[in-house]
Structures are given as structure tokens and as C-alpha cells.
Design a protein around this motif. Structure first.
Motif, PDB file in Angstrom:
ATOM      1  N   GLY A  54     -17.776  -1.157   0.457  1.00 49.34           N
ATOM      2  CA  GLY A  54     -17.028  -0.722  -0.717  1.00 49.34           C
ATOM      3  C   GLY A  54     -15.544  -0.544  -0.445  1.00 49.34           C
ATOM      4  N   LEU A  55     -15.026  -1.271   0.544  1.00 51.79           N
ATOM      5  CA  LEU A  55     -13.606  -1.193   0.895  1.00 51.79           C
ATOM      6  C   LEU A  55     -12.909  -2.493   0.532  1.00 51.79           C
ATOM      7  N   TYR A  56     -11.613  -2.397   0.301  1.00 48.70           N
ATOM      8  CA  TYR A  56     -10.795  -3.572   0.021  1.00 48.70           C
ATOM      9  C   TYR A  56      -9.699  -3.648   1.073  1.00 48.70           C
ATOM     10  N   VAL A  57      -9.603  -4.775   1.765  1.00 52.15           N
ATOM     11  CA  VAL A  57      -8.566  -4.972   2.778  1.00 52.15           C
ATOM     12  C   VAL A  57      -7.327  -5.519   2.082  1.00 52.15           C
ATOM     13  N   HIS A  58      -6.224  -4.771   2.166  1.00 49.97           N
ATOM     14  CA  HIS A  58      -4.984  -5.170   1.498  1.00 49.97           C
ATOM     15  C   HIS A  58      -4.079  -6.007   2.399  1.00 49.97           C
ATOM     16  N   ALA A  59      -3.790  -5.494   3.587  1.00 47.69           N
ATOM     17  CA  ALA A  59      -2.810  -6.158   4.450  1.00 47.69           C
ATOM     18  C   ALA A  59      -2.797  -5.494   5.821  1.00 47.69           C
ATOM     19  N   ILE A  66      -4.499  -1.939   6.374  1.00 51.79           N
ATOM     20  CA  ILE A  66      -4.462  -1.115   5.167  1.00 51.79           C
ATOM     21  C   ILE A  66      -5.671  -1.456   4.306  1.00 51.79           C
ATOM     22  N   VAL A  67      -6.534  -0.452   4.115  1.00 51.13           N
ATOM     23  CA  VAL A  67      -7.737  -0.618   3.304  1.00 51.13           C
ATOM     24  C   VAL A  67      -7.817   0.537   2.314  1.00 51.13           C
TER      25      VAL A  67
END
Length: 70
Positions: A54-59, A66-67
Motif C-alpha cells: 500500500g505504498l507509492y514510490v515517488h522518487a 521517498i514513499v
């Protein structure tokens, strides 16, 4: 990805969600973050595990991966 790669990807995510963790020179976090930046298959595995959690990896940044959560 094999078992060792999966374990390494999970460790990278563990560091990313630990606010006090920083990818300092020579640290495991730095090594894994560098691998994420240079190894497309590893990066895809990290993103897949993150999505399952349920995590989103941004950069990536000098402070680490950054998640955010759902």
C-alpha cells in the motif's frame, strides 16, 4: 527477482519508511539506493513490493527513497 533481491528490496523500503534512516556514505541504505537508481529490474521489484504494502514510490533524493502510503 530471486529471494536475495526480494529481501534487499524489502530492506530498502524498510529504510524508506524509517524517518531517522539516512543513506550515508558506505551504508547499506546508500548501497541499496544506488542499486535502485541503476538496476531497472531491482527498481521494478521495489515498486511491486511497495504496491503490495500500500505504498507509492515517488522518487529518490539525497535523503533517501521517498514513499507515501495510500
Amino acid at each position: 527477482m530471486n529471494r536475495l533481491d526480494t529481501t534487499a528490496a524489502a530492506r530498502l523500503l524498510r529504510y524508506a519508511v524509517t524517518p531517522s534512516a539516512r543513506p550515508t556514505s558506505g551504508s547499506d541504505y546508500r548501497t541499496l539506493l544506488d542499486r535502485y537508481r541503476t538496476d531497472a529490474e531491482f527498481a521494478e521489484g521495489v515498486v511491486a513490493i511497495a504496491e503490495g504494502l500500500g505504498l507509492y514510490v515517488h522518487a529518490t533524493s539525497p535523503l533517501g527513497l521517498i514513499v507515501t502510503g495510500d
